[in-house]
Design a protein around this motif. Structure first.
Motif, PDB file in Angstrom:
ATOM      1  N   CYS A 103       0.860  -1.184   0.000  1.00 56.45           N
ATOM      2  CA  CYS A 103       0.000   0.000   0.000  1.00 56.45           C
ATOM      3  C   CYS A 103       0.901   1.240   0.000  1.00 56.45           C
ATOM      4  O   CYS A 103       1.811   1.359   0.843  1.00 56.45           O
ATOM      5  N   VAL A 104       0.655   2.164  -0.906  1.00 59.17           N
ATOM      6  CA  VAL A 104       1.502   3.362  -1.027  1.00 59.17           C
ATOM      7  C   VAL A 104       0.729   4.640  -0.742  1.00 59.17           C
ATOM      8  O   VAL A 104       1.327   5.721  -0.684  1.00 59.17           O
ATOM      9  N   ASP A 105      -0.582   4.524  -0.556  1.00 56.63           N
ATOM     10  CA  ASP A 105      -1.355   5.736  -0.256  1.00 56.63           C
ATOM     11  C   ASP A 105      -2.678   5.355   0.412  1.00 56.63           C
ATOM     12  O   ASP A 105      -3.411   4.500  -0.095  1.00 56.63           O
ATOM     13  N   VAL A 106      -2.935   5.988   1.563  1.00 60.03           N
ATOM     14  CA  VAL A 106      -4.241   5.927   2.214  1.00 60.03           C
ATOM     15  C   VAL A 106      -4.684   7.383   2.382  1.00 60.03           C
ATOM     16  O   VAL A 106      -4.264   8.053   3.335  1.00 60.03           O
ATOM     17  N   PRO A 107      -5.475   7.907   1.436  1.00 59.71           N
ATOM     18  CA  PRO A 107      -5.766   9.346   1.415  1.00 59.71           C
ATOM     19  C   PRO A 107      -6.376   9.900   2.695  1.00 59.71           C
ATOM     20  O   PRO A 107      -6.175  11.082   3.010  1.00 59.71           O
ATOM     21  N   SER A 108      -7.083   9.056   3.440  1.00 60.51           N
ATOM     22  CA  SER A 108      -7.763   9.557   4.637  1.00 60.51           C
ATOM     23  C   SER A 108      -6.825   9.705   5.830  1.00 60.51           C
ATOM     24  O   SER A 108      -7.212  10.279   6.853  1.00 60.51           O
ATOM     25  N   GLU A 109      -5.598   9.152   5.727  1.00 59.36           N
ATOM     26  CA  GLU A 109      -4.667   9.189   6.849  1.00 59.36           C
ATOM     27  C   GLU A 109      -3.510  10.139   6.565  1.00 59.36           C
ATOM     28  O   GLU A 109      -3.054  10.262   5.426  1.00 59.36           O
ATOM     29  N   PRO A 110      -3.009  10.828   7.592  1.00 55.24           N
ATOM     30  CA  PRO A 110      -1.866  11.729   7.397  1.00 55.24           C
ATOM     31  C   PRO A 110      -0.651  10.964   6.876  1.00 55.24           C
ATOM     32  O   PRO A 110      -0.353   9.869   7.352  1.00 55.24           O
ATOM     33  N   VAL A 111       0.060  11.544   5.922  1.00 53.45           N
ATOM     34  CA  VAL A 111       1.239  10.896   5.352  1.00 53.45           C
ATOM     35  C   VAL A 111       2.273  10.603   6.432  1.00 53.45           C
ATOM     36  O   VAL A 111       2.907   9.538   6.455  1.00 53.45           O
ATOM     37  N   GLU A 112       2.440  11.558   7.365  1.00 53.37           N
ATOM     38  CA  GLU A 112       3.463  11.408   8.386  1.00 53.37           C
ATOM     39  C   GLU A 112       3.178  10.258   9.363  1.00 53.37           C
ATOM     40  O   GLU A 112       4.074   9.806  10.089  1.00 53.37           O
ATOM     41  N   SER A 113       1.930   9.758   9.351  1.00 50.83           N
ATOM     42  CA  SER A 113       1.603   8.630  10.239  1.00 50.83           C
ATOM     43  C   SER A 113       2.272   7.336   9.788  1.00 50.83           C
ATOM     44  O   SER A 113       2.456   6.410  10.581  1.00 50.83           O
ATOM     45  N   GLY A 114       2.600   7.265   8.490  1.00 48.06           N
ATOM     46  CA  GLY A 114       3.234   6.056   7.956  1.00 48.06           C
ATOM     47  C   GLY A 114       2.322   4.848   7.949  1.00 48.06           C
ATOM     48  O   GLY A 114       2.785   3.704   7.830  1.00 48.06           O
ATOM     49  N   TYR A 115       1.003   5.098   8.034  1.00 48.75           N
ATOM     50  CA  TYR A 115       0.056   3.986   8.151  1.00 48.75           C
ATOM     51  C   TYR A 115       0.125   3.046   6.951  1.00 48.75           C
ATOM     52  O   TYR A 115       0.093   1.823   7.104  1.00 48.75           O
ATOM     53  N   CYS A 116       0.221   3.618   5.739  1.00 48.57           N
ATOM     54  CA  CYS A 116       0.163   2.773   4.542  1.00 48.57           C
ATOM     55  C   CYS A 116       1.331   1.791   4.469  1.00 48.57           C
ATOM     56  O   CYS A 116       1.216   0.724   3.862  1.00 48.57           O
ATOM     57  N   LYS A 117       2.448   2.136   5.125  1.00 43.88           N
ATOM     58  CA  LYS A 117       3.606   1.234   5.091  1.00 43.88           C
ATOM     59  C   LYS A 117       3.327  -0.079   5.821  1.00 43.88           C
ATOM     60  O   LYS A 117       4.019  -1.073   5.608  1.00 43.88           O
ATOM     61  N   LYS A 118       2.309  -0.067   6.692  1.00 43.85           N
ATOM     62  CA  LYS A 118       1.979  -1.260   7.462  1.00 43.85           C
ATOM     63  C   LYS A 118       1.071  -2.221   6.695  1.00 43.85           C
ATOM     64  O   LYS A 118       0.824  -3.334   7.161  1.00 43.85           O
ATOM     65  N   ILE A 119       0.564  -1.781   5.529  1.00 46.65           N
ATOM     66  CA  ILE A 119      -0.416  -2.555   4.772  1.00 46.65           C
ATOM     67  C   ILE A 119       0.232  -3.155   3.534  1.00 46.65           C
ATOM     68  O   ILE A 119       0.786  -2.426   2.709  1.00 46.65           O
ATOM     69  N   LYS A 120       0.180  -4.453   3.403  1.00 47.57           N
ATOM     70  CA  LYS A 120       0.732  -5.108   2.205  1.00 47.57           C
ATOM     71  C   LYS A 120      -0.113  -6.330   1.875  1.00 47.57           C
ATOM     72  O   LYS A 120      -0.357  -7.182   2.735  1.00 47.57           O
TER      73      LYS A 120
END
Length: 427
Positions: free
Chosen positions: A102-119
């Protein structure tokens, strides 16, 4: 006779099954390259070995194969937007690259790094010989890329097609290694089909129905020798190569192209029947290619825009009883590929093999089942299965006439190895 539990072991290829683990140790065909023709083209649904996936080609041309469903709420990514080097879910905009990251979760702040946890689960997808191949096994055990000869010759030397078959892979594959039915089911096509007719060997098929089988193990699978009578006490041999787990190379006829199949499980009740033709020493002619596209030889005409056969069980395969009665066609069904499919599907999606009564001409089938079971059991103990090494895939089928005192496996030893620029051995 095959017991129910033996049959289940052979046909169940989902995650965690013995045969599923075996299939996942090979590169297998996933898509034709034409299904993902250009960057940012629409994604394609893929179901293999009971896993539902999505394939796409990103903006840079990189190929991806991953879990079909978005990690957010389970939406099918077939509906996704293929854009800017990623596939974006249309529901809430989550975006994935070709590795499933996952490279983008538009609803979450980029700085949270949330998308890096999703694969998402993903598998390699590689183009070779007009086919997109995938390997679904342990990454650290990934074998070299496939070396089947049709995939290594020039693009003008080969043709590949695929079709849906509504039966488990084993029923379909067993037809591919059973040479005895040719004298019956395909008898009308041998002299009518433009990709078969004119070969001297055809007359041996049509004159001798009491075919004798000799089957020997090869490094990658089996050599299946079918022997018929020829002139002056000689024998006509047709030698089929079966390379594990599901590749067949059918003996050529005259100067016609070599052909064969892969039988790839979709799930336990359906499979993809892949059919290839190639000639190692010349380009295919326009007439040959036209015939293949038109469903001649081992290929099948499909409903436009799909890979579903035009002749199928909903229309009784367009069977012509008058042609059958007049002996124009042995089965009344036109086309070698669909003749096979119609009878294999007629057994039901999973045949009850406990009711079979096998005979000597079924030796190839018996030994193939044995090798598959044996390899699956050995794999559970850490033994690498046959047919994985490139040299075990560089094989050819052959047909030849031999004296009665010459063993086919010895006489045809060199003819059964694929070598660049070397003509096929054929009658």
């Amino acid at each position: 006779m095959t017991r129910r539990e033996q049959n289940e072991l052979l046909i169940q290829t989902g995650p965690g099954t013995p045969m599923g683990d075996l299939f996942r140790r090979y590169w297998i065909p996933a898509l034709l390259a034409e299904e993902l023709p250009e960057p940012d083209c629409p994604p394609v649904r893929v179901q293999l070995l009971s896993e539902r996936m999505i394939a796409f080609r990103d903006t840079s041309g990189k190929l991806g194969l991953m879990d079909e469903f978005c990690a957010h709420r389970g939406v099918s990514l077939w509906f996704g937007r293929n854009e800017e080097n990623g596939l974006r879910c249309p529901y809430h905009g989550w975006k994935y690259d070709t590795s499933g990251q996952c490279v983008d979760v538009p609803s979450e702040p980029v700085e949270s790094g949330y998308c890096k946890k999703i694969k998402l689960k993903s598998y390699p997808l590689v183009e070779r010989g007009g086919v997109l191949w995938t390997y679904m096994g342990p990454p650290e055990l990934q074998p070299p890329l496939p070396e089947y000869e049709f995939a290594t010759v020039g693009p003008k030397h080969r043709y590949m097609s695929k079709r849906l078959q509504e039966s488990n892979y084993l029923q379909a594959m067993e037809g591919g290694i059973d040479s005895s039915h040719v004298s019956f089911l395909h008898s009308g096509a041998l002299e009518r089909d433009p990709l078969f007719r004119g070969a001297k060997g055809n007359k041996y098929n049509l004159q001798d129905f009491q075919v004798k089988f000799e089957v020997v193990e090869s490094e990658g699978g089996l050599l299946i020798g079918a022997r018929r009578n020829a002139e002056e006490g000689h024998y006509y041999w047709r030698i089929t190569q079966w390379v594990m787990p599901c590749f067949t190379a059918i003996p050529p006829r005259g100067d016609h192209s070599i052909h064969g199949h892969f039988w790839i499980p979709i799930d336990d009740e359906n499979c993809w029947a892949w059919s290839y033709d190639y000639h190692p020493t010349r380009e295919l002619t326009e007439k040959e290619l036209e015939a293949m596209v038109d469903g001649k030889g081992i290929h099948v005409k499909t409903i436009p825009g799909t890979y579903i056969p035009l002749q199928n069980k909903t229309n009784d395969y367009l069977m012509d009883r008058a042609a059958q009665k007049a002996r124009i066609s042995y089965s009344g069904i036109e086309g070698i590929g669909i003749q096979d499919a119609s009878l294999q599907e007629s057994m039901g999606p999973i045949a009850d093999r406990s009711k079979e009564n096998l005979v000597s001409t079924d030796n190839g089938i018996i030994m193939a089942r044995h090798r598959l079971r044996k390899a699956a059991q050995a794999l559970a103990k850490g033994v690498q299965p046959p047919g994985v090494k490139p040299e075990e895939q560089r094989v050819r089928s052959a047909s030849l006439v031999l004296p009665p005192d010459v063993a086919f496996k010895d006489a045809a030893k060199e003819a059964l190895i694929a070598r660049e620029g070397v003509p096929v051995t054929s009658v």
